[in-house]
Design an enzyme around this catalytic site. Sequence first.
Site, PDB file in Angstrom:
ATOM      1  N   LYS A  82       0.865  -1.027   0.076  1.00  0.00           N
ATOM      2  CA  LYS A  82       0.198   0.142   0.175  1.00  0.00           C
ATOM      3  C   LYS A  82       0.613   1.219  -0.013  1.00  0.00           C
ATOM      4  CE  LYS A  82      -3.713  -2.408   2.594  1.00  0.00           C
ATOM      5  NZ  LYS A  82      -4.590  -2.414   3.574  1.00  0.00           N
ATOM      6  N   ASN A 107      -1.858  -0.037   7.098  1.00  0.00           N
ATOM      7  CA  ASN A 107      -1.308  -1.645   7.649  1.00  0.00           C
ATOM      8  C   ASN A 107      -0.475  -2.073   6.359  1.00  0.00           C
ATOM      9  OD1 ASN A 107      -3.217  -2.206   5.830  1.00  0.00           O
ATOM     10  ND2 ASN A 107      -4.573  -3.057   7.420  1.00  0.00           N
ATOM     11  N   GLU A 165      -9.674  -9.607  -7.875  1.00  0.00           N
ATOM     12  CA  GLU A 165      -8.675  -8.411  -7.352  1.00  0.00           C
ATOM     13  C   GLU A 165      -7.467  -8.814  -8.673  1.00  0.00           C
ATOM     14  OE1 GLU A 165      -7.766  -9.151  -3.531  1.00  0.00           O
ATOM     15  OE2 GLU A 165      -9.519  -8.067  -2.888  1.00  0.00           O
ATOM     16  N   TYR A 196     -12.214  -1.644  -3.754  1.00  0.00           N
ATOM     17  CA  TYR A 196     -12.718  -2.006  -2.306  1.00  0.00           C
ATOM     18  C   TYR A 196     -14.101  -1.574  -2.373  1.00  0.00           C
ATOM     19  CZ  TYR A 196      -8.431  -2.092   0.204  1.00  0.00           C
ATOM     20  OH  TYR A 196      -7.003  -2.363   0.943  1.00  0.00           O
ATOM     21  N   HIS A 232      -1.663  -5.567   1.485  1.00  0.00           N
ATOM     22  CA  HIS A 232      -2.983  -6.047   1.025  1.00  0.00           C
ATOM     23  C   HIS A 232      -2.991  -7.500   0.706  1.00  0.00           C
ATOM     24  CE1 HIS A 232      -7.200  -6.615  -0.179  1.00  0.00           C
ATOM     25  NE2 HIS A 232      -6.587  -7.373  -1.605  1.00  0.00           N
TER      26      HIS A 232
HETATM   27  O1  CDP Z   1      -7.004  -5.812   4.616  1.00  0.00           O
HETATM   28  P1  CDP Z   1      -8.042  -6.858   5.389  1.00  0.00           P
HETATM   29  O2  CDP Z   1      -8.693  -7.979   4.535  1.00  0.00           O
HETATM   30  O3  CDP Z   1      -7.241  -7.654   6.769  1.00  0.00           O
HETATM   31  O4  CDP Z   1      -9.271  -6.049   6.087  1.00  0.00           O
HETATM   32  P2  CDP Z   1     -10.550  -5.472   5.552  1.00  0.00           P
HETATM   33  O5  CDP Z   1     -11.494  -5.836   6.636  1.00  0.00           O
HETATM   34  O6  CDP Z   1     -10.881  -6.479   4.233  1.00  0.00           O
HETATM   35  O7  CDP Z   1     -10.417  -4.036   5.393  1.00  0.00           O
HETATM   36  C1  CDP Z   1      -9.753  -3.638   4.171  1.00  0.00           C
HETATM   37  C2  CDP Z   1      -8.783  -2.371   4.372  1.00  0.00           C
HETATM   38  O8  CDP Z   1      -9.635  -1.321   5.139  1.00  0.00           O
HETATM   39  C3  CDP Z   1      -7.940  -2.702   5.648  1.00  0.00           C
HETATM   40  O9  CDP Z   1      -6.841  -3.542   5.151  1.00  0.00           O
HETATM   41  C4  CDP Z   1      -7.591  -1.496   6.371  1.00  0.00           C
HETATM   42  O10 CDP Z   1      -6.308  -0.789   5.525  1.00  0.00           O
HETATM   43  C5  CDP Z   1      -8.790  -0.682   6.335  1.00  0.00           C
HETATM   44  N1  CDP Z   1      -9.582  -0.587   7.385  1.00  0.00           N
HETATM   45  C6  CDP Z   1      -9.726   0.624   8.108  1.00  0.00           C
HETATM   46  O11 CDP Z   1      -9.270   1.562   7.721  1.00  0.00           O
HETATM   47  N2  CDP Z   1     -10.464   0.359   9.316  1.00  0.00           N
HETATM   48  C7  CDP Z   1     -11.116  -0.714   9.566  1.00  0.00           C
HETATM   49  N3  CDP Z   1     -12.103  -0.659  10.816  1.00  0.00           N
HETATM   50  C8  CDP Z   1     -11.259  -1.913   8.787  1.00  0.00           C
HETATM   51  C9  CDP Z   1     -10.443  -1.847   7.642  1.00  0.00           C
HETATM   52 MG    MG Z   2     -10.226  -7.789   2.996  1.00  0.00          MG
END
Ligand code: CDP
Ligand code: MG
Length: 138
Positions: free
Chosen positions: A9, A112, A126, A49, A115
Site C-alpha cells: 500500500k 497497515n 482482484e 474496495y 493487502h
Molecule cells: O485488509 P483486510 O482484509 O485485513 O481487512 P478488511 O476488513 O478487508 O479492510 C480492508 C482495509 O480497510 C484494511 O486493510 C484497512 O486498510 C482498512 N480498514 C480500516 O481502515 N478500518 C477498519 N476498521 C477496517 C479496515
Molecule cells: Mg479484506
Amino acid sequence: MEKTLSIVKPDGVEKRLVGEVIKRFEDNGLKVIGLKMVAMSKREAEGFYAVHRGKSFFESLTTFMSSGPAVVMVLEGDNAIERVRDLMGATDPQEAAKGTLRRQFGSNIERNVVHGSDGPDTAGFEIGYFFHALEIAR
Ligand code: CDP
Ligand code: MG
C-alpha cells in the site's frame, strides 16, 4: 497452484518496504508471477474496495489508497491465499501476531502496509482488476 493478489500500500511504498514485503513472500515459498507499480485514482480505489462501500472507513481508506503509488503483485503457490494472509497478520497491526508484516511495519488499522485477497473469488476479481492475462507469467 493457487494465485492471490497482494499490494504494498502507499504507506509501505513511502516507508521503502517494497523489497522487504516481496522478500518475505519469496522466502516463504511464494512465487511472484505478476508485478507493477500503480497510482490509483480515488475512483479506481473505490472500485477495488467496492465490497466495503458504505462502511465507516470507506472514504478514508480510498483516499489513502489513492494518495500515492502502490505496488500490486500476483503471487502463486500452494495455499497462496491463506499463506499471504498469515504473513500479513490481522488487519489492526496492534492485534497482528508477532513477526507478521503488519505487526512489524503497520502504523494503524488503516495504514497497515499490505493487502492480500481473502478468498478464491476475491483473488480472481482482484487479479483481474489490475492485470491483463499477458502481464502474468505462465
Ligand atoms: O485488509 P483486510 O482484509 O485485513 O481487512 P478488511 O476488513 O478487508 O479492510 C480492508 C482495509 O480497510 C484494511 O486493510 C484497512 O486498510 C482498512 N480498514 C480500516 O481502515 N478500518 C477498519 N476498521 C477496517 C479496515
Ligand atoms: Mg479484506
